[in-house]
Design a protein around this motif. Structure first.
Motif, PDB file in Angstrom:
ATOM      1  N   ARG A  33      39.644  -8.317  36.188  1.00 22.70           N
ATOM      2  CA  ARG A  33      39.454  -7.213  37.056  1.00 22.70           C
ATOM      3  C   ARG A  33      40.781  -6.561  36.946  1.00 22.70           C
ATOM      4  NH1 ARG A  33      37.465  -8.964  42.790  1.00 22.70           N
ATOM      5  NH2 ARG A  33      37.306  -7.064  42.865  1.00 22.70           N
ATOM      6  N   LYS A  34      41.035  -5.124  37.039  1.00 18.81           N
ATOM      7  CA  LYS A  34      42.281  -4.533  36.901  1.00 18.81           C
ATOM      8  C   LYS A  34      42.878  -4.519  38.155  1.00 18.81           C
ATOM      9  CE  LYS A  34      40.352  -1.018  33.811  1.00 18.81           C
ATOM     10  NZ  LYS A  34      39.848   0.292  33.594  1.00 18.81           N
ATOM     11  N   ARG A  35      44.140  -5.020  37.867  1.00 16.61           N
ATOM     12  CA  ARG A  35      44.914  -5.520  39.084  1.00 16.61           C
ATOM     13  C   ARG A  35      46.115  -4.434  39.182  1.00 16.61           C
ATOM     14  NH1 ARG A  35      41.999  -7.892  42.935  1.00 16.61           N
ATOM     15  NH2 ARG A  35      41.003  -9.583  41.835  1.00 16.61           N
ATOM     16  N   ALA A  36      46.846  -4.007  38.148  1.00 12.16           N
ATOM     17  CA  ALA A  36      48.003  -3.363  38.258  1.00 12.16           C
ATOM     18  C   ALA A  36      48.260  -2.291  36.969  1.00 12.16           C
ATOM     19  CB  ALA A  36      49.328  -4.401  38.147  1.00 12.16           C
ATOM     20  N   VAL A  37      49.008  -1.370  37.139  1.00 10.81           N
ATOM     21  CA  VAL A  37      49.475  -0.567  35.951  1.00 10.81           C
ATOM     22  C   VAL A  37      50.852  -0.504  35.799  1.00 10.81           C
ATOM     23  CG1 VAL A  37      49.277   1.844  35.161  1.00 10.81           C
ATOM     24  CG2 VAL A  37      47.341   0.754  36.329  1.00 10.81           C
ATOM     25  N   LEU A  38      51.270  -0.488  34.494  1.00 11.56           N
ATOM     26  CA  LEU A  38      52.847  -0.304  34.298  1.00 11.56           C
ATOM     27  C   LEU A  38      53.141   0.782  33.684  1.00 11.56           C
ATOM     28  CD1 LEU A  38      55.608  -2.002  34.076  1.00 11.56           C
ATOM     29  CD2 LEU A  38      55.135  -2.075  31.762  1.00 11.56           C
ATOM     30  N   LEU A  39      53.954   1.607  34.240  1.00 10.61           N
ATOM     31  CA  LEU A  39      54.194   2.933  33.846  1.00 10.61           C
ATOM     32  C   LEU A  39      55.770   3.239  33.282  1.00 10.61           C
ATOM     33  CD1 LEU A  39      52.868   5.088  36.995  1.00 10.61           C
ATOM     34  CD2 LEU A  39      51.685   4.941  34.871  1.00 10.61           C
ATOM     35  N   SER A  40      55.927   4.026  32.582  1.00 10.14           N
ATOM     36  CA  SER A  40      57.174   4.430  32.168  1.00 10.14           C
ATOM     37  C   SER A  40      57.885   5.154  33.085  1.00 10.14           C
ATOM     38  CB  SER A  40      57.321   5.203  30.667  1.00 10.14           C
ATOM     39  OG  SER A  40      56.868   6.505  31.032  1.00 10.14           O
ATOM     40  N   ILE A  41      59.104   5.142  33.207  1.00 14.91           N
ATOM     41  CA  ILE A  41      60.079   5.812  34.242  1.00 14.91           C
ATOM     42  C   ILE A  41      59.804   7.267  34.249  1.00 14.91           C
ATOM     43  CG2 ILE A  41      62.046   6.158  32.983  1.00 14.91           C
ATOM     44  CD1 ILE A  41      61.723   5.155  36.664  1.00 14.91           C
ATOM     45  N   GLU A  42      59.263   7.776  32.992  1.00 21.11           N
ATOM     46  CA  GLU A  42      59.120   9.236  32.958  1.00 21.11           C
ATOM     47  C   GLU A  42      57.859   9.531  33.557  1.00 21.11           C
ATOM     48  OE1 GLU A  42      62.073   7.992  30.165  1.00 21.11           O
ATOM     49  OE2 GLU A  42      60.051   7.398  30.221  1.00 21.11           O
ATOM     50  N   ALA A  46      57.224  11.883  36.935  1.00 25.34           N
ATOM     51  CA  ALA A  46      56.237  12.990  36.817  1.00 25.34           C
ATOM     52  C   ALA A  46      55.324  12.815  38.036  1.00 25.34           C
ATOM     53  CB  ALA A  46      55.537  12.967  35.504  1.00 25.34           C
ATOM     54  N   LEU A  47      54.835  11.658  38.143  1.00 26.00           N
ATOM     55  CA  LEU A  47      53.747  11.462  39.225  1.00 26.00           C
ATOM     56  C   LEU A  47      54.307  11.665  40.611  1.00 26.00           C
ATOM     57  CD1 LEU A  47      51.016  10.257  39.650  1.00 26.00           C
ATOM     58  CD2 LEU A  47      51.857   7.894  39.937  1.00 26.00           C
ATOM     59  N   LEU A  48      55.609  11.076  40.719  1.00 26.74           N
ATOM     60  CA  LEU A  48      56.486  11.518  42.208  1.00 26.74           C
ATOM     61  C   LEU A  48      56.518  12.963  42.159  1.00 26.74           C
ATOM     62  CD1 LEU A  48      59.080   8.806  42.618  1.00 26.74           C
ATOM     63  CD2 LEU A  48      56.837   8.810  43.706  1.00 26.74           C
ATOM     64  N   SER A  49      56.928  13.713  41.203  1.00 26.27           N
ATOM     65  CA  SER A  49      57.120  15.294  41.464  1.00 26.27           C
ATOM     66  C   SER A  49      56.076  15.830  41.767  1.00 26.27           C
ATOM     67  CB  SER A  49      57.857  15.689  39.896  1.00 26.27           C
ATOM     68  OG  SER A  49      56.859  15.669  39.055  1.00 26.27           O
ATOM     69  N   ARG A  50      54.646  15.552  41.338  1.00 27.21           N
ATOM     70  CA  ARG A  50      53.486  16.015  41.792  1.00 27.21           C
ATOM     71  C   ARG A  50      53.010  15.998  43.187  1.00 27.21           C
ATOM     72  NH1 ARG A  50      51.218  14.888  36.211  1.00 27.21           N
ATOM     73  NH2 ARG A  50      50.804  12.934  37.111  1.00 27.21           N
ATOM     74  N   GLN A  51      53.624  14.953  44.071  1.00 26.62           N
ATOM     75  CA  GLN A  51      53.171  14.636  45.403  1.00 26.62           C
ATOM     76  C   GLN A  51      53.362  15.910  46.278  1.00 26.62           C
ATOM     77  OE1 GLN A  51      55.043  11.048  46.638  1.00 26.62           O
ATOM     78  NE2 GLN A  51      53.450   9.817  45.931  1.00 26.62           N
ATOM     79  N   ALA A  52      52.321  16.250  46.997  1.00 31.20           N
ATOM     80  CA  ALA A  52      52.626  17.244  47.850  1.00 31.20           C
ATOM     81  C   ALA A  52      53.053  16.834  49.058  1.00 31.20           C
ATOM     82  CB  ALA A  52      51.192  17.940  48.200  1.00 31.20           C
ATOM     83  N   ASP A  53      54.029  17.706  49.762  1.00 30.01           N
ATOM     84  CA  ASP A  53      54.531  17.336  51.047  1.00 30.01           C
ATOM     85  C   ASP A  53      53.571  17.625  52.188  1.00 30.01           C
ATOM     86  OD1 ASP A  53      56.102  16.918  53.178  1.00 30.01           O
ATOM     87  OD2 ASP A  53      57.384  18.700  53.117  1.00 30.01           O
TER      88      ASP A  53
END
Length: 81
Positions: A33-42, A46-53
């Protein structure tokens, strides 16, 4: 997205990190079962910058004065008491 079992991810962690950087997100599974995802810092940044306030979202919604509510002319049914 590549999948790694937890044991394999632990044993080859440096390779896992490098692949996340060069190939994109890497999925880690446990007991199939899928438990985690490893992302590069980039990718993470990019994911954080797309979060809406949330404040901006709430204040940017429709204003109360923008609603054009019209009541129908039907008065309902007659009830004998």
């Amino acid at each position: 997205m590549a999948e790694w079992q937890v044991q394999e991810a632990k044993a080859r962690f440096s390779e896992l990190v490098e692949r996340a950087r060069t190939e994109g997100p890497q999925t880690i599974t446990r007991h199939g079962r899928k438990r985690a995802v490893l992302l590069s810092i980039e990718d993470y940044r990019a994911l954080l910058s797309r979060q809406a306030d949330v404040r901006v979202l709430l204040l940017g919604g429709p204003k109360v004065g923008d609603f054009g509510i019209q009541r129908g002319s039907d008065t309902g049914r007659k009830i004998v008491l």
